[in-house]
Write a protein that holds these residues in place. Structure first.
Motif, PDB file in Angstrom:
ATOM      1  N   ALA A  55      81.191  56.944 -27.530  1.00 35.83           N
ATOM      2  CA  ALA A  55      81.175  55.674 -28.024  1.00 35.83           C
ATOM      3  C   ALA A  55      82.603  55.917 -29.095  1.00 35.83           C
ATOM      4  O   ALA A  55      82.960  56.912 -29.246  1.00 35.83           O
ATOM      5  CB  ALA A  55      80.211  55.737 -29.180  1.00 35.83           C
ATOM      6  N   SER A  56      83.131  54.840 -29.262  1.00 41.66           N
ATOM      7  CA  SER A  56      84.103  54.847 -30.241  1.00 41.66           C
ATOM      8  C   SER A  56      84.022  54.471 -31.603  1.00 41.66           C
ATOM      9  O   SER A  56      84.871  54.891 -32.392  1.00 41.66           O
ATOM     10  CB  SER A  56      85.325  53.657 -29.511  1.00 41.66           C
ATOM     11  OG  SER A  56      84.898  52.340 -29.367  1.00 41.66           O
ATOM     12  N   GLU A  57      82.981  53.604 -31.848  1.00 42.26           N
ATOM     13  CA  GLU A  57      82.587  53.485 -33.295  1.00 42.26           C
ATOM     14  C   GLU A  57      81.047  53.076 -33.362  1.00 42.26           C
ATOM     15  O   GLU A  57      80.370  52.782 -32.632  1.00 42.26           O
ATOM     16  CB  GLU A  57      83.295  52.042 -33.546  1.00 42.26           C
ATOM     17  CG  GLU A  57      82.990  51.547 -34.963  1.00 42.26           C
ATOM     18  CD  GLU A  57      83.870  50.140 -35.318  1.00 42.26           C
ATOM     19  OE1 GLU A  57      84.217  50.154 -36.525  1.00 42.26           O
ATOM     20  OE2 GLU A  57      84.076  49.447 -34.313  1.00 42.26           O
ATOM     21  N   VAL A  58      80.645  53.479 -34.622  1.00 39.38           N
ATOM     22  CA  VAL A  58      78.995  53.328 -34.910  1.00 39.38           C
ATOM     23  C   VAL A  58      78.864  52.521 -36.166  1.00 39.38           C
ATOM     24  O   VAL A  58      79.748  52.824 -37.363  1.00 39.38           O
ATOM     25  CB  VAL A  58      78.351  54.663 -35.154  1.00 39.38           C
ATOM     26  CG1 VAL A  58      77.046  54.783 -35.550  1.00 39.38           C
ATOM     27  CG2 VAL A  58      78.651  55.598 -33.966  1.00 39.38           C
ATOM     28  N   GLY A 154      78.634  55.252 -16.941  1.00 41.05           N
ATOM     29  CA  GLY A 154      79.429  53.929 -16.635  1.00 41.05           C
ATOM     30  C   GLY A 154      78.852  52.827 -17.139  1.00 41.05           C
ATOM     31  O   GLY A 154      79.040  52.899 -18.509  1.00 41.05           O
ATOM     32  N   GLU A 155      78.446  51.761 -16.373  1.00 42.14           N
ATOM     33  CA  GLU A 155      78.179  50.722 -17.192  1.00 42.14           C
ATOM     34  C   GLU A 155      76.677  50.664 -17.230  1.00 42.14           C
ATOM     35  O   GLU A 155      76.053  49.622 -17.242  1.00 42.14           O
ATOM     36  CB  GLU A 155      78.599  49.474 -16.266  1.00 42.14           C
ATOM     37  CG  GLU A 155      79.968  49.058 -16.257  1.00 42.14           C
ATOM     38  CD  GLU A 155      80.463  48.023 -15.390  1.00 42.14           C
ATOM     39  OE1 GLU A 155      79.540  47.381 -14.899  1.00 42.14           O
ATOM     40  OE2 GLU A 155      81.657  47.485 -15.304  1.00 42.14           O
ATOM     41  N   HIS A 156      75.846  51.927 -17.018  1.00 43.68           N
ATOM     42  CA  HIS A 156      74.529  51.886 -17.063  1.00 43.68           C
ATOM     43  C   HIS A 156      74.183  52.880 -18.201  1.00 43.68           C
ATOM     44  O   HIS A 156      74.843  53.664 -18.583  1.00 43.68           O
ATOM     45  CB  HIS A 156      73.991  51.977 -16.068  1.00 43.68           C
ATOM     46  CG  HIS A 156      74.316  50.989 -14.727  1.00 43.68           C
ATOM     47  ND1 HIS A 156      75.140  50.733 -14.199  1.00 43.68           N
ATOM     48  CD2 HIS A 156      73.163  50.076 -14.440  1.00 43.68           C
ATOM     49  CE1 HIS A 156      74.879  49.563 -13.275  1.00 43.68           C
ATOM     50  NE2 HIS A 156      73.829  49.085 -13.508  1.00 43.68           N
ATOM     51  N   ALA A 157      72.776  52.747 -18.509  1.00 43.34           N
ATOM     52  CA  ALA A 157      72.468  53.735 -19.519  1.00 43.34           C
ATOM     53  C   ALA A 157      71.195  54.401 -18.988  1.00 43.34           C
ATOM     54  O   ALA A 157      70.289  53.640 -18.506  1.00 43.34           O
ATOM     55  CB  ALA A 157      72.065  53.298 -21.025  1.00 43.34           C
ATOM     56  N   ILE A 170      64.495  55.597 -16.490  1.00 46.04           N
ATOM     57  CA  ILE A 170      65.092  54.119 -16.002  1.00 46.04           C
ATOM     58  C   ILE A 170      66.482  54.040 -16.346  1.00 46.04           C
ATOM     59  O   ILE A 170      67.151  54.650 -16.767  1.00 46.04           O
ATOM     60  CB  ILE A 170      64.111  53.052 -16.636  1.00 46.04           C
ATOM     61  CG1 ILE A 170      64.558  53.096 -18.071  1.00 46.04           C
ATOM     62  CG2 ILE A 170      62.842  53.024 -16.442  1.00 46.04           C
ATOM     63  CD1 ILE A 170      63.940  51.814 -18.697  1.00 46.04           C
ATOM     64  N   SER A 171      67.059  53.198 -15.547  1.00 47.73           N
ATOM     65  CA  SER A 171      68.446  52.960 -15.700  1.00 47.73           C
ATOM     66  C   SER A 171      68.497  51.337 -15.843  1.00 47.73           C
ATOM     67  O   SER A 171      68.249  50.515 -15.101  1.00 47.73           O
ATOM     68  CB  SER A 171      69.144  53.063 -14.286  1.00 47.73           C
ATOM     69  OG  SER A 171      70.625  52.587 -14.489  1.00 47.73           O
ATOM     70  N   VAL A 172      69.343  51.221 -17.250  1.00 50.95           N
ATOM     71  CA  VAL A 172      69.502  49.828 -17.630  1.00 50.95           C
ATOM     72  C   VAL A 172      70.789  49.656 -17.927  1.00 50.95           C
ATOM     73  O   VAL A 172      71.572  50.247 -17.987  1.00 50.95           O
ATOM     74  CB  VAL A 172      68.748  49.614 -19.129  1.00 50.95           C
ATOM     75  CG1 VAL A 172      67.440  49.613 -19.060  1.00 50.95           C
ATOM     76  CG2 VAL A 172      69.418  50.684 -20.114  1.00 50.95           C
ATOM     77  N   LYS A 173      71.402  48.175 -17.421  1.00 60.28           N
ATOM     78  CA  LYS A 173      72.628  47.878 -17.394  1.00 60.28           C
ATOM     79  C   LYS A 173      73.192  47.548 -18.888  1.00 60.28           C
ATOM     80  O   LYS A 173      72.368  46.781 -19.656  1.00 60.28           O
ATOM     81  CB  LYS A 173      72.931  46.519 -16.501  1.00 60.28           C
ATOM     82  CG  LYS A 173      74.439  46.019 -16.392  1.00 60.28           C
ATOM     83  CD  LYS A 173      74.555  45.247 -15.242  1.00 60.28           C
ATOM     84  CE  LYS A 173      75.867  44.563 -15.429  1.00 60.28           C
ATOM     85  NZ  LYS A 173      76.867  45.501 -14.802  1.00 60.28           N
TER      86      LYS A 173
END
Length: 252
Positions: A55-58, A154-157, A170-173
């Motif tokens: 992450a770049s900013e919180v 990448g583009e998933h969590a 699970i994998s979420v986009k």
């Protein structure tokens, strides 16, 4: 990646809650308030993702009374970069309902454009467990609830969540809403230097009217009462006597 973390000001979990004599609600006079513990876990996880270079900013955001500034300053002292206070109530006795909170958060998300919203699974004062799910529905984003582990790929969590039968991964986009559970991490204590630095970090103040959201309550509290006192137990002299007592109670 920008992460938005909603935090709520609640009665400190160490405080014994007192009900008002007229049963109209909980007595908040001279009561210690702090950040909702599940939200504190969400702040910690967002900071860890930043420290890992993911992450770049919180950005921490709180919706409620003006005193919630203190809660936001705690999040800033832990490591959040900046904060947003949306004043939606004049009295601590007024609890903003989940749908109104979700609508305001949806507006904040539109402004901030985060890739993830990390929030506590529920607040310990009303135990609604609804805001994250409502926000997901309003935004049309993926959601993962009761997270005990979060990894960004990448583009998933990749989210490991606690369910009745054990653990489910699970994998979420992204972008996604992730509500966190108790076992995700152990929040850090804010050091004195960081507490001092937090006073200089930006904290924007807005109102619910700025976002055009009606926060009028849809629910009416009819009565608030303390749970009944636990009845005293009984001593038995043997296993046979225990079984007979359980039979008398209809347990076995």
């Amino acid at each position: 990646m920008k992460i938005l973390v909603p935090v709520k000001r609640v009665i400190d979990y160490n405080v014994k809650v007192r009900v008002k004599s007229d049963g109209s609600g909980v007595d908040l006079a001279n009561v210690k308030m702090s950040m909702n513990p599940f939200d504190e876990i969400a702040v910690e996880e967002a900071i860890r993702l930043k420290e890992a270079g993911v992450a770049s900013e919180v950005v921490a955001v709180s919706i409620g009374v003006k005193q919630a500034q203190e809660t936001l300053r705690t999040a800033l002292a832990m490591g959040a970069d900046r904060a947003i206070l949306v004043q939606a109530a004049d009295s601590p006795d007024q609890d903003i309902e989940p749908l109104a909170v979700a609508k305001i958060l949806a507006k904040v998300v539109e402004e901030e454009q985060p890739q993830m919203v990390l929030c506590g699974k529920q607040a310990i004062d009303n135990d609604m467990n609804a805001t994250g799910q409502m926000l997901s529905a309003l935004l049309g984003w993926s959601q993962a609830t009761f997270a005990s582990e979060v990894k960004i790929d990448g583009e998933h969590a990749q989210v490991t969540r606690e369910v009745d039968g054990g653990l489910q991964t699970i994998s979420v986009k992204l972008p996604a809403i992730v509500s966190v559970d108790l076992r995700l991490n152990e929040p850090r204590y804010a050091s004195l230097p960081n507490i001092m630095k937090a006073k200089k970090k930006p904290l924007d103040e807005k109102t619910a009217a700025d976002y055009g959201v009606d926060v009028s309550p849809r629910l009416e509290v009819v009565k608030t009462a303390e749970p009944p006192a636990r009845k005293a137990g009984m001593m038995v002299g043997s296993v046979d006597e225990l079984v007979e007592k359980l039979k008398d109670l209809g347990v076995v």
